[in-house]
Design a protein around this motif. Structure first.
Motif, PDB file in Angstrom:
ATOM      1  N   PHE A  89      -6.414 -93.163 -36.738  1.00 31.16           N
ATOM      2  CA  PHE A  89      -4.993 -93.428 -36.582  1.00 31.16           C
ATOM      3  C   PHE A  89      -4.379 -92.698 -35.384  1.00 31.16           C
ATOM      4  O   PHE A  89      -4.729 -91.543 -35.099  1.00 31.16           O
ATOM      5  CB  PHE A  89      -4.221 -93.012 -37.838  1.00 31.16           C
ATOM      6  CG  PHE A  89      -4.452 -93.907 -39.024  1.00 31.16           C
ATOM      7  CD1 PHE A  89      -3.806 -95.127 -39.117  1.00 31.16           C
ATOM      8  CD2 PHE A  89      -5.318 -93.526 -40.039  1.00 31.16           C
ATOM      9  CE1 PHE A  89      -4.011 -95.955 -40.205  1.00 31.16           C
ATOM     10  CE2 PHE A  89      -5.531 -94.354 -41.139  1.00 31.16           C
ATOM     11  CZ  PHE A  89      -4.871 -95.570 -41.222  1.00 31.16           C
ATOM     12  N   ASP A  90      -3.476 -93.381 -34.721  1.00 33.91           N
ATOM     13  CA  ASP A  90      -2.583 -92.774 -33.743  1.00 33.91           C
ATOM     14  C   ASP A  90      -1.315 -92.404 -34.511  1.00 33.91           C
ATOM     15  O   ASP A  90      -0.555 -93.288 -34.917  1.00 33.91           O
ATOM     16  CB  ASP A  90      -2.265 -93.767 -32.621  1.00 33.91           C
ATOM     17  CG  ASP A  90      -1.312 -93.195 -31.579  1.00 33.91           C
ATOM     18  OD1 ASP A  90      -0.740 -92.115 -31.810  1.00 33.91           O
ATOM     19  OD2 ASP A  90      -1.128 -93.853 -30.540  1.00 33.91           O
ATOM     20  N   GLU A  91      -1.099 -91.123 -34.722  1.00 34.61           N
ATOM     21  CA  GLU A  91      -0.003 -90.694 -35.601  1.00 34.61           C
ATOM     22  C   GLU A  91       1.379 -91.016 -35.040  1.00 34.61           C
ATOM     23  O   GLU A  91       2.366 -90.984 -35.775  1.00 34.61           O
ATOM     24  CB  GLU A  91      -0.138 -89.200 -35.909  1.00 34.61           C
ATOM     25  CG  GLU A  91      -1.361 -88.901 -36.754  1.00 34.61           C
ATOM     26  CD  GLU A  91      -1.325 -87.499 -37.329  1.00 34.61           C
ATOM     27  OE1 GLU A  91      -0.269 -86.857 -37.277  1.00 34.61           O
ATOM     28  OE2 GLU A  91      -2.366 -87.060 -37.855  1.00 34.61           O
ATOM     29  N   LYS A  92       1.450 -91.342 -33.773  1.00 37.56           N
ATOM     30  CA  LYS A  92       2.744 -91.726 -33.193  1.00 37.56           C
ATOM     31  C   LYS A  92       3.141 -93.138 -33.598  1.00 37.56           C
ATOM     32  O   LYS A  92       4.309 -93.516 -33.532  1.00 37.56           O
ATOM     33  CB  LYS A  92       2.687 -91.637 -31.665  1.00 37.56           C
ATOM     34  CG  LYS A  92       2.430 -90.239 -31.122  1.00 37.56           C
ATOM     35  CD  LYS A  92       2.608 -90.176 -29.621  1.00 37.56           C
ATOM     36  CE  LYS A  92       1.652 -91.099 -28.879  1.00 37.56           C
ATOM     37  NZ  LYS A  92       0.253 -90.671 -28.999  1.00 37.56           N
ATOM     38  N   GLU A  93       2.160 -93.932 -34.013  1.00 37.38           N
ATOM     39  CA  GLU A  93       2.422 -95.328 -34.380  1.00 37.38           C
ATOM     40  C   GLU A  93       2.690 -95.429 -35.874  1.00 37.38           C
ATOM     41  O   GLU A  93       1.843 -95.068 -36.689  1.00 37.38           O
ATOM     42  CB  GLU A  93       1.228 -96.213 -33.997  1.00 37.38           C
ATOM     43  CG  GLU A  93       0.980 -96.324 -32.506  1.00 37.38           C
ATOM     44  CD  GLU A  93       2.013 -97.197 -31.818  1.00 37.38           C
ATOM     45  OE1 GLU A  93       2.776 -97.900 -32.520  1.00 37.38           O
ATOM     46  OE2 GLU A  93       2.079 -97.173 -30.574  1.00 37.38           O
ATOM     47  N   PRO A 144      -2.213-101.194 -33.630  1.00 42.91           N
ATOM     48  CA  PRO A 144      -1.968-100.101 -32.686  1.00 42.91           C
ATOM     49  C   PRO A 144      -2.964 -98.942 -32.755  1.00 42.91           C
ATOM     50  O   PRO A 144      -2.870 -98.007 -31.968  1.00 42.91           O
ATOM     51  CB  PRO A 144      -0.572 -99.626 -33.086  1.00 42.91           C
ATOM     52  CG  PRO A 144      -0.504 -99.879 -34.563  1.00 42.91           C
ATOM     53  CD  PRO A 144      -1.287-101.140 -34.792  1.00 42.91           C
ATOM     54  N   HIS A 145      -3.918 -98.989 -33.714  1.00 41.96           N
ATOM     55  CA  HIS A 145      -4.841 -97.865 -33.907  1.00 41.96           C
ATOM     56  C   HIS A 145      -6.239 -98.222 -33.402  1.00 41.96           C
ATOM     57  O   HIS A 145      -6.453 -99.284 -32.819  1.00 41.96           O
ATOM     58  CB  HIS A 145      -4.871 -97.476 -35.377  1.00 41.96           C
ATOM     59  CG  HIS A 145      -3.517 -97.215 -35.956  1.00 41.96           C
ATOM     60  ND1 HIS A 145      -2.751 -96.122 -35.597  1.00 41.96           N
ATOM     61  CD2 HIS A 145      -2.763 -97.901 -36.864  1.00 41.96           C
ATOM     62  CE1 HIS A 145      -1.597 -96.147 -36.248  1.00 41.96           C
ATOM     63  NE2 HIS A 145      -1.587 -97.215 -37.023  1.00 41.96           N
ATOM     64  N   PRO A 172      -1.722-100.144 -44.490  1.00 43.58           N
ATOM     65  CA  PRO A 172      -1.507 -98.774 -44.940  1.00 43.58           C
ATOM     66  C   PRO A 172      -1.733 -97.750 -43.830  1.00 43.58           C
ATOM     67  O   PRO A 172      -2.686 -97.873 -43.067  1.00 43.58           O
ATOM     68  CB  PRO A 172      -2.530 -98.601 -46.067  1.00 43.58           C
ATOM     69  CG  PRO A 172      -3.586 -99.617 -45.786  1.00 43.58           C
ATOM     70  CD  PRO A 172      -2.907-100.761 -45.114  1.00 43.58           C
ATOM     71  N   SER A 173      -0.858 -96.778 -43.777  1.00 42.16           N
ATOM     72  CA  SER A 173      -0.875 -95.763 -42.737  1.00 42.16           C
ATOM     73  C   SER A 173      -1.779 -94.606 -43.137  1.00 42.16           C
ATOM     74  O   SER A 173      -2.346 -94.571 -44.234  1.00 42.16           O
ATOM     75  CB  SER A 173       0.547 -95.256 -42.508  1.00 42.16           C
ATOM     76  OG  SER A 173       1.003 -94.599 -43.682  1.00 42.16           O
ATOM     77  N   THR A 174      -1.873 -93.642 -42.252  1.00 36.24           N
ATOM     78  CA  THR A 174      -2.697 -92.461 -42.541  1.00 36.24           C
ATOM     79  C   THR A 174      -2.212 -91.722 -43.783  1.00 36.24           C
ATOM     80  O   THR A 174      -3.012 -91.201 -44.559  1.00 36.24           O
ATOM     81  CB  THR A 174      -2.720 -91.510 -41.323  1.00 36.24           C
ATOM     82  OG1 THR A 174      -3.515 -90.369 -41.634  1.00 36.24           O
ATOM     83  CG2 THR A 174      -1.307 -91.070 -40.932  1.00 36.24           C
TER      84      THR A 174
END
Length: 445
Positions: free
Chosen positions: A73-77, A29-30, A82-84
């Protein structure tokens, strides 16, 4: 071809989110760095504005030291791991402000994609303004790779994590990862479990995955200070694929500099360094290169001080650089055609080059970078063959790619024995590079 082109354009349209093109819905998604570059190459033929916006969004996330991160990163996703939050990039004084990114990089296709945008733009003034605006950023990224990532002054890039290569779980990393001992890894919650579970048979195994996260953890502990990291890091590889793309990107950067009237001497020094050391670092026995199929180009492990002799598609990517002699390329072509890389052995669905030698024990027909056919690596081989005048052999690869997408969809990668599409559906870079293979007029630089 018209139907194929329409389908490819439809996928890029569908995956556009207003700022960039996601690689594949739900799965990715990013914004991924080299994905966006490949996608911009495809869009350069059909939508200049979108190609410019995509790369501008990526370049705007550049770190102060010049690094362009592998993920914006899209912070909404929240589904991807690993995420932001895991990267904690604010530990670094070089991290961008108010933009969430990873703390590692990816192959530098950026200068190549920017040149495509200019070359294919109907409005050359718009293309020229884009190059002028971003030239220094592109040069800063290349400079980062030839300084921070090359204290050896070799003109070749060192990667500090398998994900930086773009070939995430290639057999190349098996031995370097086996030498890593995890000393302390904080607990983590993988929010991507459903997707990982569906893809379990085609992704990195759990133990190696922990080591991949541990390498990121070490970077965080050192606040992403690359001098500290480089001096004691347990994973340091001079990577054939990355360095090959780095060299091609420098040649495109020279072309961009000429277009906008900038001096090219520094870039030409980088190119000369790469030319001087490419064979030295990536050939275990240069004298015997043409006498045995075992003598391919291989990654060099700076920790173990030895070559990683895994026969993968990366071994053939130097054909993309223009660094090889015609004689060496002729031998490459023989190996691609009659060795264990999918042709003339009755094993493969189409004569595209798979991720690994089909006769090696590490070959896995459905596991990510351990065997499946990827379109981006075959695209590089296709271009390389054209550069050296092997038009018939290039046509074989192009026809194989077209067969895969026509009959099995625009997928992330393909089972080499059946042609079955695996991984993400409607994969953006597959669609984008098919557009380039259809519409290209003339060879590359």
């Amino acid at each position: 071809m018209d139907d194929l082109l329409t389908s490819a354009n439809r996928i890029l349209e569908k995956n556009w989110n207003g700022n960039y093109t996601i690689p594949a819905k739900s799965l990715y998604p990013h914004q991924w760095s080299w994905d966006s570059c490949f996608t911009a190459i495809g869009n350069s033929y059909v939508n200049t504005d979108r190609a410019i916006k995509e790369l501008q969004y990526l370049i705007n996330a550049q770190w102060k030291n010049g690094m362009i991160p592998n993920i914006v990163f899209d912070e909404k996703e929240k589904s991807y791991f690993p995420s932001t939050d895991f990267y904690e990039i604010k530990r670094s004084e070089n991290a961008p402000e108010n933009i969430s990114t990873s703390g590692i990089t990816q192959p530098p296709v950026h200068s190549i994609a920017c040149y495509y945008i200019y070359k294919n733009a109907k409005d050359k003034t718009k293309g020229l303004r884009f190059l002028e605006k971003n030239y220094q950023n592109l040069k800063k990224f290349q400079n980062y790779l030839v300084t921070n990532r090359d204290p050896e002054n070799s003109g070749l890039t060192t990667i500090l994590h398998p994900w930086e290569s773009g070939m995430d779980n290639s057999p190349i990393w098996d031995e370097p990862l086996s030498n890593i001992v995890i000393k302390d890894l904080p607990e983590f919650k993988n929010t991507d479990k459903k997707i990982v579970e569906r893809s379990k048979a085609s992704r990195t195994d759990e133990e190696d995955y922990k080591k991949l996260l541990y390498l990121l953890e070490l970077m965080k502990q050192n606040n992403y200070d690359e001098k500290k990291i480089y001096s004691k890091f347990p994973f340091k590889i001079k990577d054939v694929l990355f360095s090959s793309i780095f060299h091609v990107a420098n040649k495109y950067l020279v072309e961009i500099a000429n277009i906008i009237g900038e001096d090219t001497k520094e870039i030409e020094r980088w190119i000369a360094q790469t030319e001087k050391n490419f064979y030295k670092y990536f050939l275990s026995d240069e004298k015997e290169f043409n006498s045995s199929e075992d003598n391919l180009f291989f990654d060099y492990d700076l920790i173990q001080k030895e070559w990683i002799k895994k026969k993968t598609v990366a071994s053939f990517i130097p054909i993309y650089t223009g660094l090889m002699s015609k004689e060496d390329v002729q031998n490459f072509v023989k190996w691609i055609k009659h060795s264990h890389f999918c042709t003339n052995n009755g094993f493969c669905h189409v004569p595209a080059v798979p991720g690994a030698d089909t006769n090696e024990p590490y070959f896995n027909k459905s596991n990510y970078w351990r065997g499946p056919i990827w379109i981006n690596t075959n695209w590089m081989l296709w271009i390389g063959l054209l550069k050296y005048g092997f038009k018939d052999e290039a046509e074989v690869i192009k026809s194989a790619v077209f067969e895969l997408v026509k009959n099995h969809g625009f997928r992330e990668y393909y089972n080499p024995t059946t042609g079955e599409g695996i991984g993400g559906n409607d994969f953006s870079w597959t669609a984008a590079l098919v557009i380039d293979m259809i519409k290209r007029n003339g060879n590359e630089i």
